[in-house]
Design a protein around this motif. Structure first.
Motif, PDB file in Angstrom:
ATOM      1  N   ALA A  18      15.945  12.310 -11.854  1.00 50.73           N
ATOM      2  CA  ALA A  18      16.625  11.587 -13.022  1.00 50.73           C
ATOM      3  C   ALA A  18      16.046  11.164 -13.716  1.00 50.73           C
ATOM      4  CB  ALA A  18      17.732  10.799 -11.835  1.00 50.73           C
ATOM      5  N   GLY A  19      14.972  10.668 -13.848  1.00 51.51           N
ATOM      6  CA  GLY A  19      14.010  10.092 -15.006  1.00 51.51           C
ATOM      7  C   GLY A  19      13.985   8.854 -14.624  1.00 51.51           C
ATOM      8  N   MET A  20      13.915   7.663 -13.389  1.00 52.33           N
ATOM      9  CA  MET A  20      13.750   6.427 -13.172  1.00 52.33           C
ATOM     10  C   MET A  20      12.081   6.313 -12.662  1.00 52.33           C
ATOM     11  SD  MET A  20      17.237   4.751 -11.793  1.00 52.33           S
ATOM     12  CE  MET A  20      17.675   5.859 -10.766  1.00 52.33           C
ATOM     13  N   GLU A  21      11.308   5.264 -12.325  1.00 55.86           N
ATOM     14  CA  GLU A  21      10.175   5.789 -12.094  1.00 55.86           C
ATOM     15  C   GLU A  21      10.556   5.003 -10.646  1.00 55.86           C
ATOM     16  OE1 GLU A  21       7.893   1.853 -13.460  1.00 55.86           O
ATOM     17  OE2 GLU A  21       8.052   3.081 -15.435  1.00 55.86           O
ATOM     18  N   VAL A  22       9.708   5.825  -9.850  1.00 57.50           N
ATOM     19  CA  VAL A  22       9.708   5.744  -8.003  1.00 57.50           C
ATOM     20  C   VAL A  22       8.905   4.559  -7.751  1.00 57.50           C
ATOM     21  CG1 VAL A  22       8.923   6.707  -6.202  1.00 57.50           C
ATOM     22  CG2 VAL A  22      10.160   8.291  -8.076  1.00 57.50           C
ATOM     23  N   CYS A  23       9.032   3.328  -7.296  1.00 59.97           N
ATOM     24  CA  CYS A  23       8.902   2.320  -6.722  1.00 59.97           C
ATOM     25  C   CYS A  23       9.025   2.665  -4.399  1.00 59.97           C
ATOM     26  CB  CYS A  23       9.272   0.747  -7.090  1.00 59.97           C
ATOM     27  SG  CYS A  23       8.380  -0.352  -6.048  1.00 59.97           S
ATOM     28  N   CYS A  24       7.722   3.256  -3.632  1.00 59.12           N
ATOM     29  CA  CYS A  24       8.192   3.276  -3.088  1.00 59.12           C
ATOM     30  C   CYS A  24       6.997   2.856  -2.050  1.00 59.12           C
ATOM     31  CB  CYS A  24       8.049   4.413  -2.399  1.00 59.12           C
ATOM     32  SG  CYS A  24       8.111   5.629  -0.442  1.00 59.12           S
ATOM     33  N   GLY A  25       6.746   2.181  -1.456  1.00 56.89           N
ATOM     34  CA  GLY A  25       5.589   1.403  -0.565  1.00 56.89           C
ATOM     35  C   GLY A  25       6.125   1.120   1.326  1.00 56.89           C
ATOM     36  N   GLY A  26       5.521  -0.248   1.673  1.00 53.94           N
ATOM     37  CA  GLY A  26       6.115  -0.420   3.207  1.00 53.94           C
ATOM     38  C   GLY A  26       5.833  -1.197   4.067  1.00 53.94           C
ATOM     39  N   ILE A  27       5.387  -1.409   5.132  1.00 49.94           N
ATOM     40  CA  ILE A  27       5.026  -2.806   5.736  1.00 49.94           C
ATOM     41  C   ILE A  27       4.216  -1.993   6.683  1.00 49.94           C
ATOM     42  CG2 ILE A  27       5.296  -4.200   7.280  1.00 49.94           C
ATOM     43  CD1 ILE A  27       8.828  -4.143   6.372  1.00 49.94           C
ATOM     44  N   LEU A  28       2.914  -2.990   6.960  1.00 49.98           N
ATOM     45  CA  LEU A  28       1.150  -2.313   7.207  1.00 49.98           C
ATOM     46  C   LEU A  28       1.598  -4.110   8.660  1.00 49.98           C
ATOM     47  CD1 LEU A  28      -0.743  -1.911   5.322  1.00 49.98           C
ATOM     48  CD2 LEU A  28       0.357  -0.213   5.908  1.00 49.98           C
ATOM     49  N   GLY A  29       1.200  -3.584   9.912  1.00 50.38           N
ATOM     50  CA  GLY A  29       1.574  -3.900  11.402  1.00 50.38           C
ATOM     51  C   GLY A  29       2.555  -3.829  11.926  1.00 50.38           C
TER      52      GLY A  29
END
Length: 344
Positions: free
Chosen positions: A210-221
């Motif tokens: 759709a043309g939006m920027e993708v923000c994707c991460g997570g949690i370590l530990g």
């Protein structure tokens, strides 16, 4: 691993992972593979400073010195039907977070305060599986009111989306959408059982289309192995998001992960550097849990070890560092805050 990927710099040890990374990532701009990331994560602590220095060189070479500053606000807090084992907003756990909604004037005020810190990104977050009509209407009204009051880019994090909802958010002018994969695909069933890793991936794919920027991460530990941490870095490299927020578990009372130990600082810093070497051009953001995992000194080491974006102020259900502390640190390190109209 190809011969080209392992060709050493003159005078270096071709078997040493940091020598390989210097040539492959710093000089050629090619991120480390899953197997190579694992080698980095398994380096002894006495090589941590060397690793952080290389990650900083990579960040400066491929991203530059600017740091993006972001603030976040919770539009709908608590009462979520999902069972994410780290989250005190789940309605399934005996966690001390009550369900609440924020009105539009409060959203606008939060955006104004965020902009005053120098932040260029303001993220509206909701604790939901996915948005219903009421929530989308509130988001639309909030975005319109914020745009009338302050010049700031607006991101959203509203859970899993349908194709129609993705299109509506894009039409509202949402700049970036956050939806974390949270952990490695192989570890995800130990973290969440009410939806799948693949469902999250599908939302992220539609956001990009759709043309939006993708923000994707997570949690370590969250009980993952070092091998799964490397797997997670490879998962993210395959997705190729614009931004990766790195969180560290801050165990919340009443959640299934409430008794897990905090990740040791050395492991957290190795992970920061390893993710930078896997994702040389990605915006890598310090997010939740860094205060208890790393403390003030660790914050400096992280920013000099691959990080080029921060969330300032508090998070959704936990306290962060005061915004002034992060801004002073950036000034001391002579790292300029990314301007609103700067490109990634």
């Amino acid at each position: 691993m190809t011969q080209a990927a392992t060709r050493p710099t003159p005078g270096s040890d071709s078997t040493d992972i940091l020598a390989v990374a210097r040539h492959q990532v710093l000089e050629r701009g090619e991120g480390l593979s899953q197997e190579q990331v694992l080698e980095v994560l398994q380096l002894p602590d006495e090589r941590l400073e060397e690793l952080l220095a290389l990650a900083h060189e990579v960040r400066m070479a491929h991203c530059g010195p600017e740091v993006e500053v972001e603030g976040i606000i919770s539009l709908k807090t608590g009462g979520c039907p999902e069972d994410c084992h780290f989250c005190s907003q789940s309605g399934l756990f005996s966690s001390p977070v009550r369900s609440a909604w924020l009105d539009v004037p409060s959203l606008v005020e939060a955006a104004k305060q965020t902009a005053k810190t120098g932040a260029t990104e303001f993220c509206i977050v909701a604790a939901v599986r996915g948005p219903d009509e009421r929530l989308l209407a509130q988001v639309a009204a909030g975005i319109e009111a914020i745009r009338d009051a302050v010049d700031i880019q607006i991101a959203c994090s509203l859970g899993m989306l349908t194709a129609e909802q993705v299109d509506r958010l894009a039409a509202m002018g949402v700049h970036r959408y956050n939806h974390n994969l949270e952990t490695a695909r192989s570890h995800f069933p130990n973290v969440v059982t009410t939806h799948t890793w693949e469902e999250r991936w599908e939302t992220l794919s539609m956001v990009r289309e759709a043309g939006m920027e993708v923000c994707c991460g997570g949690i370590l530990g969250m009980g993952e192995t070092v091998e799964q941490r490397a797997e997670f870095a490879a998962n993210l490299a395959e997705l190729d998001p614009d931004e990766v927020p790195l969180n560290f578990l801050n165990p919340r009372p009443g959640t299934p992960f409430g008794d897990l130990e905090v990740l040791p600082a050395s492991e957290a810093l190795k992970s920061v550097a390893a993710f930078r070497l896997a994702l040389p051009r990605t915006m890598l953001r310090f997010a939740g849990g860094r205060e208890i995992t790393l403390g003030d000194l660790g914050a400096k080491q992280g920013i000099l070890g691959g990080i080029n974006a921060v969330i300032v102020g508090n998070y959704l259900t936990t306290l962060g560092r005061p915004a002034e502390s992060d801004l002073e640190l950036l000034e001391d390190l002579q790292m300029p805050i990314k301007a609103l109209n700067a490109s990634l």
